[in-house]
Write a protein that holds these residues in place. Sequence first.
Motif: not given
Length: 373
Positions: A28-36, A210-213
């Motif tokens: 969710i944006d950058h956060d995984p669902l569990w953290l969101y 949509n960031a690339i790492f």
Amino acid sequence: MSDLTLILLAAGNSTRFQTAVKKQWLRIDHDPLWLYVTNRITAMKNFSKVIIVAHPDEISFMSSMCDYAIVAGGETRQESLTNAMEYVNSPYVLVTDIARSCIPNELIERLIASKDIADCIVPSLPLSDTIVYVNTTIDRDQVKRIQTPQLSKTSVLKAALQTTLHYTDESSAIVAHGGTRYFIDGDESGHKITHTHDLSSLTCLKAPSNAIFTGNGFDVHGFEEGKPMVLGGVEIESPFGFLAHSDGDVAIHALIDALLGAACMGDIGMLFPDTDSTYKNADSKELLRQCVLKLHQFGFVILHADITIIAQTPKVASYKDAMRRILCQLLQIPLSRVNIKATTTEHLGFIGRKEGVGVLATASLHYFDWKNG
């Protein structure tokens, strides 16, 4: 000081979700669902303690992303909850599933306001369809859809969980143990994510970034006489192989580090420690397969890989195409996104003295786009 502990259950295997990504790792944006979900609920209420229950294999990575208490889950939801309850010492406990990601603040407030009415306060929803059990039509007004969060008296829930019988929610265990249950109106926005199509009904969830790492990896191995040489997944004609705990495929080892670096998941030594006899003489291709599987489960998609092999010997130019073809299959990306380069050190240093091989690797990832399929 709050009299309420929050437990979030996130240890499931997502078998019904049917994607490579485990649903608790959807971004969710950058956060995984569990953290969101955890951040969302903790922003609504001050809790004395926040406990997240995770799959044992995921605790290390989850711990690197937050300061919440994280405990290992069990084989079932009830076992996971029992593990978490060992750390609860507040009078009341609020338990919910990470899969219920859009719980409204108003529902939590009503749960808390009702906490002294019964041993367990439960949100529920009515059913509007005709209900048939086997061949008998049931009065739908007597049937409820049970939701979480559920707020329980800690001592009662702990006692109710001391059983070999399995229940799918807290209230059922408490009632079976002789406790009391009180229903409040649930909320349709608390819809649970079970299948991928459930995501479309949850408006609180934003698309993944949509960031690339990008990550880099570097590895070196010396030579060992009489051992087969495997490099980039390909057996190389050579009188010596690599001195290593595994098969010593220095190219794949560097690539694994690059992938883990892009995901901020540590390094190959953390994932496959050389102190573990399981990996003695291990096939590095299998290590890469496991790495790719874990990246996918944690919500990443591999974009590309670029590898530079630094060797005075052996000569690898004739093997590069074979390496690319094997690696693209292992990475599950097109051949056009895997590049292999080779160079020497012009006879300088230990590589120039033909004592070993070094490899540099770069890899890039992005998040799995669950929003757009």
